[in-house]
Design an enzyme around this catalytic site. Structure first.
Site, short mmCIF file in Angstrom:
data_model
loop_
_atom_site.label_atom_id
_atom_site.label_comp_id
_atom_site.label_asym_id
_atom_site.label_seq_id
_atom_site.Cartn_x
_atom_site.Cartn_y
_atom_site.Cartn_z
N ASP A 1 8.22 -1.22 -11.55
CA ASP A 1 7.09 -1.13 -10.63
C ASP A 1 6.33 -2.45 -10.61
O ASP A 1 6.94 -3.51 -10.71
CB ASP A 1 6.17 0.03 -11.07
CG ASP A 1 5.53 0.75 -9.91
OD1 ASP A 1 4.62 0.16 -9.29
OD2 ASP A 1 5.91 1.90 -9.62
N HIS B 1 -0.40 0.02 -8.64
CA HIS B 1 0.55 1.12 -8.46
C HIS B 1 1.26 1.48 -9.78
O HIS B 1 1.36 2.66 -10.14
CB HIS B 1 1.57 0.73 -7.39
CG HIS B 1 2.49 1.83 -6.97
ND1 HIS B 1 3.68 2.09 -7.62
CD2 HIS B 1 2.40 2.73 -5.97
CE1 HIS B 1 4.29 3.11 -7.02
NE2 HIS B 1 3.54 3.51 -6.02
N ASN C 1 7.98 8.21 2.43
CA ASN C 1 6.74 8.79 2.98
C ASN C 1 6.69 8.81 4.50
O ASN C 1 5.61 8.78 5.07
CB ASN C 1 5.54 7.99 2.46
CG ASN C 1 5.37 8.08 0.96
OD1 ASN C 1 5.91 8.97 0.32
ND2 ASN C 1 4.64 7.14 0.40
N SER D 1 5.77 8.58 -4.47
CA SER D 1 5.67 7.83 -5.73
C SER D 1 5.01 8.67 -6.80
O SER D 1 5.47 8.75 -7.95
CB SER D 1 4.82 6.57 -5.53
OG SER D 1 5.55 5.50 -5.03
#
Length: 390
Positions: free
Chosen positions: A139, A172, A263, A326
């Protein structure tokens, strides 16, 4: 004509002397271990005197290099090159978010976010808290100073700058890590597997972008360092043979890979790497246990998990509420850690099967939606506990 790895390496040196590239990259895979070894050693030896070779990234896991785009004609003449593909860009799977003051039910003064309660993780903690299970979070890095994460952070890797720790400059990765394994006694939050270990792998820049080669380098580090689970809360639309090869190698090594589906709210298409068979593909649900409107859906998704307005850790010791597949993926990674702590050595496909079999059906208007299931931590851990006693 390029006839062997040595002449290819010499040509690469010349090519790297050209003016700065336009940002486009490609992945060049080599056909044999011997040829890749020759090429990699030559590049390594010449880097001190040829600093431009630093623009080449070896990917030993799949016998490849990533480099700026090179003339196609030259590559076609090299018999030891097995394939060439674009080094595509990958994006994080996160939707809208914003600062939040904290919502959830408290335990010893700390908050248990709604998603973690929804999947019945607290009820599973009497059986397992994910003790010492190693999770690689590929990430944006992590906030090493966050009080809720200090207990769980272990050695990581910075793909973008190997001289630095994988510090998070986006947020994130810190959010994902918190949902998986945060722990606080008085003030803060508790994650799904509060005794698991997070190994942050920074492959994404501050804007949340990465190349496929960065992801492969992160997977390679996880395989080499005995990681149990890889959390991949990102994706892309285009197929990558190189990425599939890396995922397959990790799968064969016994690593369990969990990835978000995307998404875009599509009904029949999910992103890579979630689309690969060796991966646990995750969709998102709402507080009411319905499929989130933003979540990709369909037969390609293995399991759904909470992904709407998820409250977790953020940069500079703060907290944030985000939505996306996520966030759903981090819930699943946490539950897999609970399962592995109870029964180490579970094979990846066995873990996927147990998660799906012991999930709960998603109900709409009082009816089950055929085959669509939502994560249930207590049932999954209980199933593993029973089989471990046999």
């Amino acid at each position: 004509m390029i006839v062997n790895p040595s002449t290819f390496a010499a040509w690469l040196q010349e090519a790297m002397q050209l003016p700065a590239d336009d940002g486009r990259r490609q992945i060049i895979r080599i056909g044999s271990d011997r040829d890749f070894g020759l090429l990699a050693r030559h590049i390594s030896r010449q880097r001190r005197t040829q600093p431009m070779l630093g623009r080449i990234q070896p990917l030993r896991l799949i016998r490849a290099i990533s480099c700026p785009v090179l003339p196609e004609g030259k590559l076609a003449s090299a018999p030891f090159i097995s394939s060439v593909e674009t080094d595509s860009r990958v994006k994080l799977h996160v939707g809208a978010g914003g600062a939040s003051s904290g919502k959830g039910r408290s335990l010893e003064g700390a908050v248990i976010p709604w998603g973690i309660r929804h999947i019945r993780a607290p009820q599973a903690w009497t059986k397992s808290k994910g003790d010492q299970i190693r999770i690689g979070v590929i990430d944006t890095g992590v906030d090493y100073a966050h009080p809720d994460l200090r207990h769980c952070l272990s050695r990581g890797f910075n793909v973008l700058n190997r001289q630095l720790l994988p510090y998070d400059d986006n947020g994130h990765g810190t959010h994902i890590a918190g949902t998986i394994a945060a722990y606080a006694r008085q003030k803060g939050i508790i994650g799904v597997a509060p005794q698991a270990l997070i190994h942050p792998v920074k492959a994404f820049d501050h804007q949340g972008g990465a190349f496929v080669s960065d992801i492969i380098a992160g997977i390679e580090w996880c395989v080499s360092n005995g990681i149990d689970i890889i959390n991949m809360s990102f994706g892309m639309k285009t197929y990558s043979k190189a990425l599939e090869a890396a995922v397959l190698t990790a799968h064969r090594a016994g690593l369990i890979i969990v990835a978000s589906s995307g998404n875009e709210g599509k009904q029949a298409e999910i992103d890579y790497p979630a689309r690969f068979r060796q991966v646990i593909a995750v969709g998102a649900t709402t507080r009411r246990g319905r499929i989130a409107s933003f979540s990709n859906a369909g037969k390609g998704i293995d399991i759904y998990a909470p992904g709407e307005k998820i409250y977790s850790t953020w940069l500079r010791g703060k907290y944030n509420e985000l939505s996306g597949t996520s966030m759903a993926t981090s819930h699943v990674s946490g539950v897999v850690a609970l399962m592995l702590a109870k029964r180490p050595g579970l094979k990846p496909l066995r873990v996927k099967a147990l998660l799906k079999r012991h999930a709960r059906f998603i109900v709409s208007s009082g009816k089950k939606i055929g085959g669509i299931k939502e994560l249930h931590a207590l049932r999954a851990v209980a199933a593993v506990s029973k089989s471990a006693k046999r």
